[in-house]
Design a protein around this motif. Sequence first.
Motif, PDB file in Angstrom:
ATOM      1  N   UNK A 165       0.906  -1.767   0.343  1.00 45.05           N
ATOM      2  CA  UNK A 165      -0.402  -0.119  -0.173  1.00 45.05           C
ATOM      3  C   UNK A 165       0.954   1.385   0.044  1.00 45.05           C
ATOM      4  N   UNK A 166       1.976   1.108   0.342  1.00 43.24           N
ATOM      5  CA  UNK A 166       2.947   2.233   0.724  1.00 43.24           C
ATOM      6  C   UNK A 166       3.709   2.961  -0.574  1.00 43.24           C
ATOM      7  N   UNK A 167       3.419   1.828  -1.487  1.00 43.25           N
ATOM      8  CA  UNK A 167       4.757   1.951  -3.081  1.00 43.25           C
ATOM      9  C   UNK A 167       2.809   2.164  -3.671  1.00 43.25           C
ATOM     10  N   UNK A 168       1.610   2.111  -3.595  1.00 45.70           N
ATOM     11  CA  UNK A 168       0.531   2.226  -4.598  1.00 45.70           C
ATOM     12  C   UNK A 168       0.790   4.150  -4.210  1.00 45.70           C
ATOM     13  N   UNK A 169       0.914   3.980  -2.363  1.00 49.24           N
ATOM     14  CA  UNK A 169       0.509   5.626  -1.850  1.00 49.24           C
ATOM     15  C   UNK A 169       1.480   6.912  -2.740  1.00 49.24           C
ATOM     16  N   UNK A 170       2.747   5.584  -2.751  1.00 48.30           N
ATOM     17  CA  UNK A 170       3.604   6.812  -3.615  1.00 48.30           C
ATOM     18  C   UNK A 170       3.492   6.727  -5.281  1.00 48.30           C
ATOM     19  N   UNK A 171       2.717   6.210  -5.589  1.00 48.14           N
ATOM     20  CA  UNK A 171       2.558   6.795  -6.744  1.00 48.14           C
ATOM     21  C   UNK A 171       1.701   7.525  -7.227  1.00 48.14           C
ATOM     22  N   UNK A 172       1.116   7.360  -6.308  1.00 52.31           N
ATOM     23  CA  UNK A 172      -0.728   8.877  -6.409  1.00 52.31           C
ATOM     24  C   UNK A 172      -1.143   7.880  -6.773  1.00 52.31           C
ATOM     25  N   UNK A 173      -1.945   6.434  -7.213  1.00 47.28           N
ATOM     26  CA  UNK A 173      -3.045   6.517  -7.491  1.00 47.28           C
ATOM     27  C   UNK A 173      -4.124   6.494  -6.502  1.00 47.28           C
ATOM     28  N   UNK A 174      -5.049   6.737  -6.971  1.00 40.41           N
ATOM     29  CA  UNK A 174      -6.574   7.118  -6.221  1.00 40.41           C
ATOM     30  C   UNK A 174      -7.180   6.315  -6.105  1.00 40.41           C
ATOM     31  N   UNK A 175      -7.567   5.624  -7.345  1.00 39.45           N
ATOM     32  CA  UNK A 175      -8.709   5.382  -6.852  1.00 39.45           C
ATOM     33  C   UNK A 175      -8.919   3.612  -6.829  1.00 39.45           C
ATOM     34  N   UNK A 176      -8.661   3.193  -5.770  1.00 41.28           N
ATOM     35  CA  UNK A 176      -7.987   1.582  -5.507  1.00 41.28           C
ATOM     36  C   UNK A 176      -9.109   0.682  -4.673  1.00 41.28           C
ATOM     37  N   UNK A 177      -8.501   0.034  -6.228  1.00 38.53           N
ATOM     38  CA  UNK A 177      -9.971  -1.341  -6.247  1.00 38.53           C
ATOM     39  C   UNK A 177      -9.123  -2.868  -5.279  1.00 38.53           C
ATOM     40  N   UNK A 178     -10.074  -2.827  -4.194  1.00 39.72           N
ATOM     41  CA  UNK A 178      -9.505  -4.807  -3.302  1.00 39.72           C
ATOM     42  C   UNK A 178     -10.684  -5.803  -3.823  1.00 39.72           C
ATOM     43  N   UNK A 193      -5.830  -6.784   5.903  1.00 42.65           N
ATOM     44  CA  UNK A 193      -6.132  -5.639   4.069  1.00 42.65           C
ATOM     45  C   UNK A 193      -6.180  -4.924   4.629  1.00 42.65           C
ATOM     46  N   UNK A 194      -7.264  -4.745   5.365  1.00 37.77           N
ATOM     47  CA  UNK A 194      -7.643  -2.874   5.767  1.00 37.77           C
ATOM     48  C   UNK A 194      -6.316  -2.031   6.398  1.00 37.77           C
ATOM     49  N   UNK A 195      -6.949  -2.921   7.600  1.00 39.68           N
ATOM     50  CA  UNK A 195      -5.439  -2.404   8.553  1.00 39.68           C
ATOM     51  C   UNK A 195      -4.379  -1.539   7.543  1.00 39.68           C
ATOM     52  N   UNK A 196      -3.888  -2.289   6.464  1.00 36.96           N
ATOM     53  CA  UNK A 196      -2.503  -1.871   6.475  1.00 36.96           C
ATOM     54  C   UNK A 196      -3.236  -1.068   5.374  1.00 36.96           C
ATOM     55  N   UNK A 197      -4.232  -0.606   4.820  1.00 37.06           N
ATOM     56  CA  UNK A 197      -4.844   0.247   4.092  1.00 37.06           C
ATOM     57  C   UNK A 197      -4.986   1.602   5.035  1.00 37.06           C
ATOM     58  N   UNK A 198      -5.244   0.998   6.116  1.00 36.15           N
ATOM     59  CA  UNK A 198      -5.604   2.868   7.255  1.00 36.15           C
ATOM     60  C   UNK A 198      -4.300   3.553   8.023  1.00 36.15           C
ATOM     61  N   UNK A 199      -3.521   2.062   7.981  1.00 40.11           N
ATOM     62  CA  UNK A 199      -2.443   2.433   8.884  1.00 40.11           C
ATOM     63  C   UNK A 199      -1.850   3.333   7.814  1.00 40.11           C
ATOM     64  N   UNK A 200      -2.249   3.061   6.385  1.00 39.22           N
ATOM     65  CA  UNK A 200      -0.547   3.672   4.644  1.00 39.22           C
ATOM     66  C   UNK A 200      -1.643   4.916   4.473  1.00 39.22           C
ATOM     67  N   UNK A 201      -2.820   5.054   4.068  1.00 36.03           N
ATOM     68  CA  UNK A 201      -3.719   6.212   3.385  1.00 36.03           C
ATOM     69  C   UNK A 201      -4.366   6.822   4.960  1.00 36.03           C
ATOM     70  N   UNK A 202      -4.303   6.759   6.243  1.00 38.29           N
ATOM     71  CA  UNK A 202      -5.347   7.052   7.397  1.00 38.29           C
ATOM     72  C   UNK A 202      -6.711   6.899   7.171  1.00 38.29           C
ATOM     73  N   UNK A 203      -7.173   6.236   6.168  1.00 34.79           N
ATOM     74  CA  UNK A 203      -8.792   6.403   6.242  1.00 34.79           C
ATOM     75  C   UNK A 203      -8.942   5.400   5.167  1.00 34.79           C
ATOM     76  N   UNK A 204     -10.436   5.561   5.483  1.00 37.32           N
ATOM     77  CA  UNK A 204     -11.413   3.368   4.933  1.00 37.32           C
ATOM     78  C   UNK A 204     -10.994   3.198   3.913  1.00 37.32           C
ATOM     79  N   UNK A 205     -10.689   2.013   3.349  1.00 33.71           N
ATOM     80  CA  UNK A 205     -10.786   2.297   2.026  1.00 33.71           C
ATOM     81  C   UNK A 205     -12.547   2.291   0.826  1.00 33.71           C
ATOM     82  N   UNK A 206     -12.156   2.202  -0.415  1.00 32.00           N
ATOM     83  CA  UNK A 206     -13.912   2.528  -0.660  1.00 32.00           C
ATOM     84  C   UNK A 206     -14.836   1.464  -1.424  1.00 32.00           C
ATOM     85  N   UNK A 207     -15.536   1.490  -0.338  1.00 34.07           N
ATOM     86  CA  UNK A 207     -16.318   0.187  -0.344  1.00 34.07           C
ATOM     87  C   UNK A 207     -17.273   0.281  -1.346  1.00 34.07           C
ATOM     88  N   UNK A 208     -17.275   1.162  -2.048  1.00 33.30           N
ATOM     89  CA  UNK A 208     -18.194   1.022  -3.908  1.00 33.30           C
ATOM     90  C   UNK A 208     -16.555  -0.203  -4.522  1.00 33.30           C
TER      91      UNK A 208
END
Lengths: 317, 317
Positions: A165-178, A193-208
């Motif tokens: 997820x850190x790598x994803x963040x570093x690449x500035x991807x915006x719409x992340x599907x899980x 998976x969600x925990x790692x997402x939260x730790x990285x982005x500080x927010x919840x994954x997009x449920x959509x």
Amino acid sequence: MNIHDIAKISGYSSSTVSRVINNRNYVSKKARQDIQKVIHDFDYVPNDVARDLSKGKTHNIGVVLPHTDHPYYTQLVEGIMSAAFPAGYRIVMLPSKFNAEIEMDYLNRLRRKAYDAIIFTSHGISLNELLEYQQYGSIVICHNPGELNIAAAYTHREESYTEAFKWIKSQNYQHISILLSRAYKISATAQKTFQAYRNTFGSEPDKNLLNTDVTTFKDGYNAAMKLCHNNQPDIYFTNGDDIAAGVRQFYLDNNLPVPRLIGQEDQLSGKILNIPTINHHFHEVGKLACGLAINNEIKQLSVESDFIFRNQKNIEN
Amino acid sequence: MNIHDIAKISGYSSSTVSRVINNRNYVSKKARQDIQKVIHDFDYVPNDVARDLSKGKTHNIGVVLPHTDHPYYTQLVEGIMSAAFPAGYRIVMLPSKFNAEIEMDYLNRLRRKAYDAIIFTSHGISLNELLEYQQYGSIVICHNPGELNIAAAYTHREESYTEAFKWIKSQNYQHISILLSRAYKISATAQKTFQAYRNTFGSEPDKNLLNTDVTTFKDGYNAAMKLCHNNQPDIYFTNGDDIAAGVRQFYLDNNLPVPRLIGQEDQLSGKILNIPTINHHFHEVGKLACGLAINNEIKQLSVESDFIFRNQKNIEN
DNA sequence: GTGAAAGCGCTAACAT
DNA sequence: ATGTTAGCGCTTTCAC
């Protein structure tokens, strides 16, 4: 033809015959030879079931598998077998389809001494139920049991997930599907998976942009079909390289640009398509699980997982 | 706690308890209730090994597997399990690595009643040796046994192989490389492959373009490395889509034009890369094999295989 | 409907 | 060294 017949014919007692069969000491050379001759002449072999009953041990280990076609389980089974074989144990396959009733049946067979130990590669029944059955035999699970005192071998998902997820963040991807194999509520993997997402982005994954019950290439394909319209994901974090391959295929088939993909399990499809992946070292996990099962040790063992970066190219088909 | 304890405590005999356990008739309502209460109170369960010994049946089927990572075996095992489960049988995995000694050991365990039947997904020991052991239990193999009277379920390779070679011929390919998993002399599959070649071209395959012991992606890669210089094959007839994918990878990595490929097993890699393949329907073969094992029928069952044409594109990586 | 007893075939503690 | 015997725990025949 049983051990008593051999005893009678050879003129010795069944215990002496037993000693000969089991290569024990305290048998005269002559007795051994006499008995071996009779055994040979009458083509006798001992009965394993009787032996198991008498010894109270089967040298069998049950392995519960939700399904067999998924690489997670294949790798785990291989690992288990690689440890079981040299130790003289055999693996009994117990397909469960995540059905709790079937799992309970297998658990009860442990009580019935059908096998010496049971390994749950995954399970639908609760940890508490498993805890209760520990008194009847060695039970090993393949995920982190947290505080619970149950034997477990598992892979550390946190670090590699966070790295991904850190790598994803570093690449500035915006719409992340899980894409997940099982729902958040029942799946520890989904939670990690969600925990790692939260730790990285500080927010919840997009449920959509979330999809569960994705386990195959075809599922990945269908998930992409559903998701490509909502918010148009620019990256898919999937639960398997084969699944990522399915996503890719959908985009190709529809002449859409293939988004970024991340797989898991380090499968061949990921290698071929150069999809970055996460290697969970399930072979090693299986080996460890089997060791715990054999030695009836109640402890937790874990292995690290690795994020394997690959420079995915946009491949035309 | 055993059946006699339950008998004593409940005040009935062990035979009546046995009847209750097994839901048999000829038990009064009262006896049944009394006994069930004791069983429940003392948390009793019967011992499967003792039952197996008494009945002379284990409901286990041994499955001999040279290796577990190959899709041929995975598919077969799945098929076997799909038939075993509903019939109340369990699969015991018997890894062999084609080692004849290990195989003999497994065969002897059949004699020792460790399992009711044994299925050889492949075998190193001779058919004659298998024939001899038939007297000790149900033995099933997964290839065509020819005239020999041994239970077998297998796939008809001739037609699909011939179809594949005919297609190759129609395309005027000249340098045809063949990759095999085992040597001609010991492998019926290799022989079928050659036969189909002969039937189509009226000549022997080019030995310089032949490679054996190819079973993985990596093996395919290495085979291509060796072969690409000799006569420069313009098509590879491989024994698996994953292997074909390995061949392809070598060419890509070395910036060489990817030759034509034919795979087998209808694996995901072939689907992704659009490689024509041959589906041997091993799942079905496994099912049939298991049926023979369970019913102890000595007969031969076969399924057709299909050549699946795909229009391989030259994919850049 | 119930029970006694003889299997199923091997192991191991104990005695000699 | 070798034998006796009591397990291991369930099933099944046969008698009542």
